[in-house]
Scaffold this active site. Structure first.
Site, short mmCIF file in Angstrom:
data_model
loop_
_atom_site.label_atom_id
_atom_site.label_comp_id
_atom_site.label_asym_id
_atom_site.label_seq_id
_atom_site.Cartn_x
_atom_site.Cartn_y
_atom_site.Cartn_z
N GLY A 20 47.85 37.21 28.73
CA GLY A 20 48.50 38.22 29.57
C GLY A 20 49.43 39.03 28.68
N CYS A 127 42.18 39.47 37.89
CA CYS A 127 42.80 38.77 36.76
C CYS A 127 44.18 38.23 37.18
CB CYS A 127 42.88 39.66 35.53
SG CYS A 127 43.16 38.73 34.00
N ASP A 196 46.65 46.07 30.02
CA ASP A 196 46.90 45.62 28.64
C ASP A 196 47.34 46.78 27.77
OD1 ASP A 196 44.99 43.48 29.79
OD2 ASP A 196 45.94 42.61 28.00
N ASN A 206 42.28 47.25 31.03
CA ASN A 206 42.66 45.98 31.66
C ASN A 206 41.44 45.07 31.67
OD1 ASN A 206 44.71 44.38 33.05
ND2 ASN A 206 43.50 44.67 34.90
N LYS A 207 41.61 43.88 32.21
CA LYS A 207 40.55 42.86 32.24
C LYS A 207 39.20 43.44 32.65
CE LYS A 207 40.79 39.46 31.25
NZ LYS A 207 40.41 39.12 29.86
N LYS A 232 53.39 48.68 27.80
CA LYS A 232 51.91 48.75 27.78
C LYS A 232 51.40 50.14 27.39
CE LYS A 232 52.40 44.73 29.96
NZ LYS A 232 52.09 44.50 31.36
C1 RUB Z 1 45.08 39.59 31.09
C2 RUB Z 1 45.02 40.89 31.82
C3 RUB Z 1 46.25 41.31 32.59
C4 RUB Z 1 47.13 42.18 31.68
C5 RUB Z 1 48.50 42.44 32.30
O1 RUB Z 1 43.97 39.39 30.26
O2 RUB Z 1 44.06 41.64 31.75
O3 RUB Z 1 45.90 42.08 33.71
O4 RUB Z 1 47.32 41.53 30.44
O5 RUB Z 1 49.20 41.21 32.42
P1 RUB Z 1 43.87 38.02 29.39
P2 RUB Z 1 50.80 41.19 32.48
O6 RUB Z 1 43.89 36.89 30.38
O7 RUB Z 1 42.56 38.14 28.67
O8 RUB Z 1 45.04 37.99 28.44
O9 RUB Z 1 51.16 42.07 33.65
O10 RUB Z 1 51.17 39.75 32.71
O11 RUB Z 1 51.33 41.75 31.21
#
Ligand code: RUB
Length: 315
Positions: A20, A127, A196, A206-207, A232
């Site tokens: 994440g 995700c 991301d 994103n995912k 981000k």
């Molecule tokens: C995680 C993912 C999340 C973003 C945002 O992918 O796609 O939607 O990272 O997360 P993975 P956050 O599991 O492959 O890391 O809001 O916690 O930054």
């Protein structure tokens, strides 16, 4: 503060024990602080070289979440001093500030995103995103009743983490397989996802599966909100760089024994995809909500044009 080494943190990011975008950024900053604390550098030049090496190790783990290099850049910008001790303290203080900023950005973003959610709304998630969940947490804290369809999110099933955390907030959850999303979107008031990276043109990385969900949501007329703190925003995209999409191991998609049965096929496992700005209604940050096309202004204001990384000099 945990004293996990850079190597341990890098390994856990690569294997997704730490995952994440925001959580990766937090862990990377903490690892730099640990590196600074444990440094046995004899002089400032050696200390800076150690920090550059540590940053390179961390940045090489996963390529897509810009929160990782943005976190490292934040720490390098705060690193100052003429002695090893002074450098070390500056890194530790900068990391403390960074971690506090990260939390307050998430909470503020949550309050802004919560304004979009009305009492009785049904959301759909994809995700697991701490920023996306912050909007629900704040809506619930404001007394709103929210229900959720949670997409499983193959192949790593981060939807299960989302489902558990929503239940902890008291939100009724219906877990669905990814392929069922279109079927349920008629019953959904908002799709809420994280990011991301966000590119200068407002594209959301994103995912994998986010872009398909966004197309379905558009088809059904369901608004899609991207909850993403400004960490981000991908400043490299201001100068024409593209965001690298991580390709992961085929074992995440198919078990080795299944693979034998299937025979000689290629397996592709991209971890992320790109949702074009026309499919996104709002990007919610700690600085307010933005139509995706206008995010470039905020990106320029916060980051300017970033064309080199402070850790790329040889050491
Ligand atoms: C995680 C993912 C999340 C973003 C945002 O992918 O796609 O939607 O990272 O997360 P993975 P956050 O599991 O492959 O890391 O809001 O916690 O930054």
């Amino acid at each position: 503060m945990p004293t996990q080494t850079v190597e341990e943190t890098a390994e856990e990011i690569a294997t997704m024990e730490i995952r994440g975008a925001a959580t990766i950024a937090r862990a990377a900053a903490e690892a730099l602080a640990a590196q600074a604390r444990e440094s046995d550098a004899a002089d400032p030049a050696a200390f800076r070289a150690d920090m550059r090496r540590a940053a390179r190790r961390l940045v090489d783990t996963r390529p897509t979440a810009v929160s990782l290099p943005n976190a490292l850049r934040y720490v390098f910008e705060g690193m100052s001093g003429e002695t090893v001790d002074a450098l070390e303290s500056s890194v530790e203080e900068t990391v403390d500030t960074f971690l506090a900023d990260l939390e307050s950005a998430r909470d503020r973003l949550g309050r802004i995103g919560a304004n979009r959610l009305r009492d009785g709304d049904v959301i759909m998630t994809h995700c697991h995103s701490t920023d996306a969940l912050a909007t629900v947490r704040e809506a619930v804290a404001a007394g709103k009743h929210i229900e959720a369809y949670v997409k499983e999110t193959r192949p790593r099933k981060q939807g299960l983490i989302t489902a558990r955390q929503l239940r902890e907030m008291g939100v009724p959850v219906t877990l669905i397989v990814d392929n069922a999303a279109h079927r349920y979107l008629n019953d959904v008031d908002h799709v809420v996802v994280g990011a991301d990276s966000i590119a200068a043109d407002g594209s959301v990385i994103n995912k994998i599966g986010t872009s398909g969900l966004a197309v379905s949501a558009r088809d059904r007329g369901t608004p899609i909100m991207v909850a993403a703190q400004t960490l981000k925003l991908h400043p490299g995209t201001l100068t024409g760089h593209t965001v690298e999409i991580e390709m992961r191991e085929e074992d995440e998609v198919i078990e080795p024994e299944e693979r034998e049965e299937v025979g000689d096929v290629e397996v592709h496992n991209p971890a992320f995809d790109v949702t074009p700005p026309r499919h996104v209604d709002a990007i919610v940050t700690e600085r307010g909500q933005f139509p995706p096309e206008s995010i470039v202004t905020l990106m320029r204001e916060l980051y300017g044009e970033v064309d080199s990384d402070p850790w790329t000099e040889p050491s």
